[in-house]
Design an enzyme around this catalytic site. Structure first.
Site, PDB file in Angstrom:
ATOM      1  N   CYS A  56      25.427 -16.996  22.899  1.00 38.65           N
ATOM      2  CA  CYS A  56      25.587 -17.733  24.161  1.00 38.65           C
ATOM      3  C   CYS A  56      25.740 -19.213  23.857  1.00 38.65           C
ATOM      4  CB  CYS A  56      24.376 -17.517  25.061  1.00 38.65           C
ATOM      5  SG  CYS A  56      24.558 -18.272  26.694  1.00 38.65           S
ATOM      6  N   CYS A  82      19.921 -22.863  26.426  1.00 34.89           N
ATOM      7  CA  CYS A  82      18.608 -23.052  27.045  1.00 34.89           C
ATOM      8  C   CYS A  82      17.553 -23.130  25.943  1.00 34.89           C
ATOM      9  CB  CYS A  82      18.302 -21.892  27.994  1.00 34.89           C
ATOM     10  SG  CYS A  82      19.543 -21.710  29.275  1.00 34.89           S
ATOM     11  N   GLU A 142      23.076  -6.640  21.784  1.00 39.24           N
ATOM     12  CA  GLU A 142      21.865  -5.914  22.190  1.00 39.24           C
ATOM     13  C   GLU A 142      22.000  -5.326  23.589  1.00 39.24           C
ATOM     14  OE1 GLU A 142      19.154  -9.298  20.022  1.00 39.24           O
ATOM     15  OE2 GLU A 142      18.365  -8.315  21.808  1.00 39.24           O
ATOM     16  N   CYS A 187      15.337 -19.971  24.838  1.00 40.02           N
ATOM     17  CA  CYS A 187      16.002 -18.672  24.714  1.00 40.02           C
ATOM     18  C   CYS A 187      16.455 -18.391  23.278  1.00 40.02           C
ATOM     19  CB  CYS A 187      17.197 -18.634  25.664  1.00 40.02           C
ATOM     20  SG  CYS A 187      18.199 -17.144  25.490  1.00 40.02           S
ATOM     21  N   CYS A 195      19.985  -2.957  30.496  1.00 38.12           N
ATOM     22  CA  CYS A 195      20.227  -4.393  30.458  1.00 38.12           C
ATOM     23  C   CYS A 195      21.383  -4.640  29.482  1.00 38.12           C
ATOM     24  CB  CYS A 195      18.938  -5.073  29.986  1.00 38.12           C
ATOM     25  SG  CYS A 195      19.096  -6.831  29.796  1.00 38.12           S
ATOM     26  N   CYS A 208      15.900 -11.313  24.889  1.00 36.34           N
ATOM     27  CA  CYS A 208      17.281 -11.161  24.442  1.00 36.34           C
ATOM     28  C   CYS A 208      17.538 -12.099  23.272  1.00 36.34           C
ATOM     29  CB  CYS A 208      18.261 -11.396  25.584  1.00 36.34           C
ATOM     30  SG  CYS A 208      18.162 -13.012  26.342  1.00 36.34           S
TER      31      CYS A 208
HETATM   32  N1  SAH Z   1      22.588 -16.005  30.755  1.00 34.79           N
HETATM   33  C1  SAH Z   1      22.078 -15.382  31.912  1.00 34.79           C
HETATM   34  C2  SAH Z   1      21.644 -13.949  31.696  1.00 34.79           C
HETATM   35  C3  SAH Z   1      20.940 -13.634  30.413  1.00 34.79           C
HETATM   36  S1  SAH Z   1      19.315 -14.324  30.251  1.00 34.79           S
HETATM   37  C4  SAH Z   1      20.936 -16.215  32.486  1.00 34.79           C
HETATM   38  O1  SAH Z   1      20.476 -17.140  31.827  1.00 34.79           O
HETATM   39  O2  SAH Z   1      20.542 -15.938  33.621  1.00 34.79           O
HETATM   40  C5  SAH Z   1      18.404 -13.344  31.446  1.00 34.79           C
HETATM   41  C6  SAH Z   1      17.075 -13.934  31.876  1.00 34.79           C
HETATM   42  O3  SAH Z   1      16.178 -13.956  30.757  1.00 34.79           O
HETATM   43  C7  SAH Z   1      17.179 -15.384  32.357  1.00 34.79           C
HETATM   44  O4  SAH Z   1      16.507 -15.519  33.617  1.00 34.79           O
HETATM   45  C8  SAH Z   1      16.451 -16.182  31.293  1.00 34.79           C
HETATM   46  O5  SAH Z   1      15.836 -17.315  31.883  1.00 34.79           O
HETATM   47  C9  SAH Z   1      15.457 -15.165  30.764  1.00 34.79           C
HETATM   48  N2  SAH Z   1      14.979 -15.390  29.379  1.00 34.79           N
HETATM   49  C10 SAH Z   1      15.660 -15.905  28.347  1.00 34.79           C
HETATM   50  N3  SAH Z   1      14.877 -15.936  27.240  1.00 34.79           N
HETATM   51  C11 SAH Z   1      13.681 -15.400  27.590  1.00 34.79           C
HETATM   52  C12 SAH Z   1      12.464 -15.163  26.887  1.00 34.79           C
HETATM   53  N4  SAH Z   1      12.322 -15.462  25.621  1.00 34.79           N
HETATM   54  N5  SAH Z   1      11.435 -14.595  27.589  1.00 34.79           N
HETATM   55  C13 SAH Z   1      11.579 -14.265  28.902  1.00 34.79           C
HETATM   56  N6  SAH Z   1      12.703 -14.468  29.599  1.00 34.79           N
HETATM   57  C14 SAH Z   1      13.745 -15.039  28.964  1.00 34.79           C
HETATM   58 FE1  SF4 Z   2      22.404 -18.188  27.555  1.00 29.48          FE
HETATM   59 FE2  SF4 Z   2      19.870 -17.594  27.089  1.00 29.48          FE
HETATM   60 FE3  SF4 Z   2      20.452 -19.626  28.698  1.00 29.48          FE
HETATM   61 FE4  SF4 Z   2      20.915 -17.120  29.537  1.00 29.48          FE
HETATM   62  S1  SF4 Z   2      18.910 -18.016  29.086  1.00 29.48           S
HETATM   63  S2  SF4 Z   2      22.295 -18.882  29.678  1.00 29.48           S
HETATM   64  S3  SF4 Z   2      21.471 -16.143  27.579  1.00 29.48           S
HETATM   65  S4  SF4 Z   2      20.947 -19.496  26.504  1.00 29.48           S
END
Ligand code: SAH
Ligand code: SF4
Length: 353
Positions: free
Chosen positions: A114, A118, A94, A121, A107, A338
């Site tokens: 990944c 988390c 994406e 996510c 972006c 994402c």
């Molecule tokens: N892996 C990296 C970059 C990709 S995620 C990281 O974790 O920083 C980019 C940002 O999106 C991160 O700050 C993460 O906390 C946030 N994020 C992930 N899932 C999300 C969601 N469902 N809604 C809002 N922010 C989200």
């Molecule tokens: Fe991976 Fe999503 Fe955590 Fe970023 S927020 S490190 S994309 S699992």
């Protein structure tokens, strides 16, 4: 479709110069190729108008200039658009296009899926499929620039906030960043490129030593070790204490600030006490905080904090002289977090089109 051709997108200047030499041409022909691919963004060998005809003929037998294909695009009411791109091996990733008044932000994804896991996510639910190559990272920018017909003079910002953890694919991400930031290449200044990380501490220190480093954003998302471990299990391996120490040691250029990202989750990390603790954690740092409204979805039970909570959080940080911005959530109507698109694609057997 795998055509057996080698893609020139992803090769840096030295590699293209060596390629020209290996084909019996002068080194400067490689430099011309480099500028044509990244600066002029010529979409194919045929469009490399300033190359000598013989070189074009030799190249087109074995090489191409190939961007990821647009599988599907979801356009939001707010003007942002989410691209599901298909790579040569049919992997789907994406890339998001976000137009603002004076600039466009793209972006980018650094990995397909990944591994960091988390809890909030959607990309995490996909697991890690594979790392992206520098060419696939650059290809995202080139594909969207082409699809949107973005002109070379347009002010572009790039953020590595799509799928994946950029610091777990650092070599390919930095190769792409060097080409993106090179005035003879894509030409986006380093101060307009941001890598976001969940906090891979040794890689933050590695990035700190690279003079070609872009800006750094760190996903904080919690105010205590315990809370962060619950949200981001990586916190066991790289605890908040070590992460903040690496952040304090991170060299900043004049006027540069570190960015911390904090996704506000209703009833989980959004209380006044959380805000007070965050202020304490960041005391004395040259940093700002982006407060991110959570994009929820049926697969996960977290919910976005109400606006009043976000405003109260911001006020408390401001009271401690920490600049905090509430990020406007773009593309709410198109599943903009994402991983959400890919997740849909997987459920339907990748047949959305
Ligand atoms: N892996 C990296 C970059 C990709 S995620 C990281 O974790 O920083 C980019 C940002 O999106 C991160 O700050 C993460 O906390 C946030 N994020 C992930 N899932 C999300 C969601 N469902 N809604 C809002 N922010 C989200
Ligand atoms: Fe991976 Fe999503 Fe955590 Fe970023 S927020 S490190 S994309 S699992």
């Amino acid at each position: 479709m795998n055509t057996g051709m080698q893609n020139l997108v992803g090769l840096d200047r030295q590699e293209l110069e060596r390629l020209a030499q290996s084909l019996g041409k002068a080194t400067y022909r490689g430099r011309q190729l480099y500028q044509a691919i990244y600066r002029r963004r010529a979409p194919g060998i045929a469009a490399l108008t300033d190359l000598d005809r013989d070189l074009k003929r030799v190249l087109s037998a074995q090489y191409n200039v190939d961007y990821p294909r647009v599988q599907v695009v979801f356009t939001s009411k707010d003007g942002s658009a989410r691209y599901l791109l298909r790579l040569q091996d049919n992997t789907l990733i994406e890339t998001v296009y976000m137009p603002e008044e004076q600039r466009v932000t793209l972006c980018l994804s650094s990995q397909a899926g990944c591994a960091v896991d988390c809890r909030f996510c959607f990309t995490a639910l996909l697991g890690l499929q594979r790392n992206l190559s520098a060419g696939e990272i650059l290809g995202q920018a080139l594909a969207v620039v082409k699809a949107r017909e973005i002109l070379p003079g347009t002010r572009l910002n790039l953020v590595f906030m799509g799928m994946g953890e950029p610091l777990l694919n650092l070599a390919q991400v930095m190769k792409a960043v060097h080409i993106l930031a090179d005035p003879q290449g894509f030409g986006i200044p380093l101060r307009r490129i941001t890598i976001s990380t969940s906090g891979i501490v040794p890689r933050i220190s590695e990035m700190a030593r690279d003079p070609g480093r872009p800006k750094l954003a760190v996903s904080l998302n919690a105010s205590t070790e315990e809370q962060r471990t619950e949200l981001m299990p990586i916190n066991r391996k790289y605890p908040l204490r070590d992460l903040l120490r690496a952040c304090r040691a991170y060299p900043l250029r004049p006027r540069e600030l570190l960015t911390f990202e904090y996704v506000l989750l209703d009833g989980f990390n959004d209380t006044d006490a959380d805000a007070q603790r965050v202020a304490k954690l960041l005391r004395g740092m040259r940093a700002k905080i982006n407060l991110i409204p959570y994009n929820s979805g049926p697969e996960l039970s977290y919910r976005a904090s109400p606006v009043e909570k976000a405003l109260a959080f911001q006020q408390i940080l401001a009271g401690h002289r920490i600049p905090a911005y509430i990020r406007i959530s773009r593309g709410q109507d198109i599943g903009a977090a994402c991983g959400q698109l890919r997740l849909k694609g997987m459920r339907n057997g990748d047949t959305i089109a």
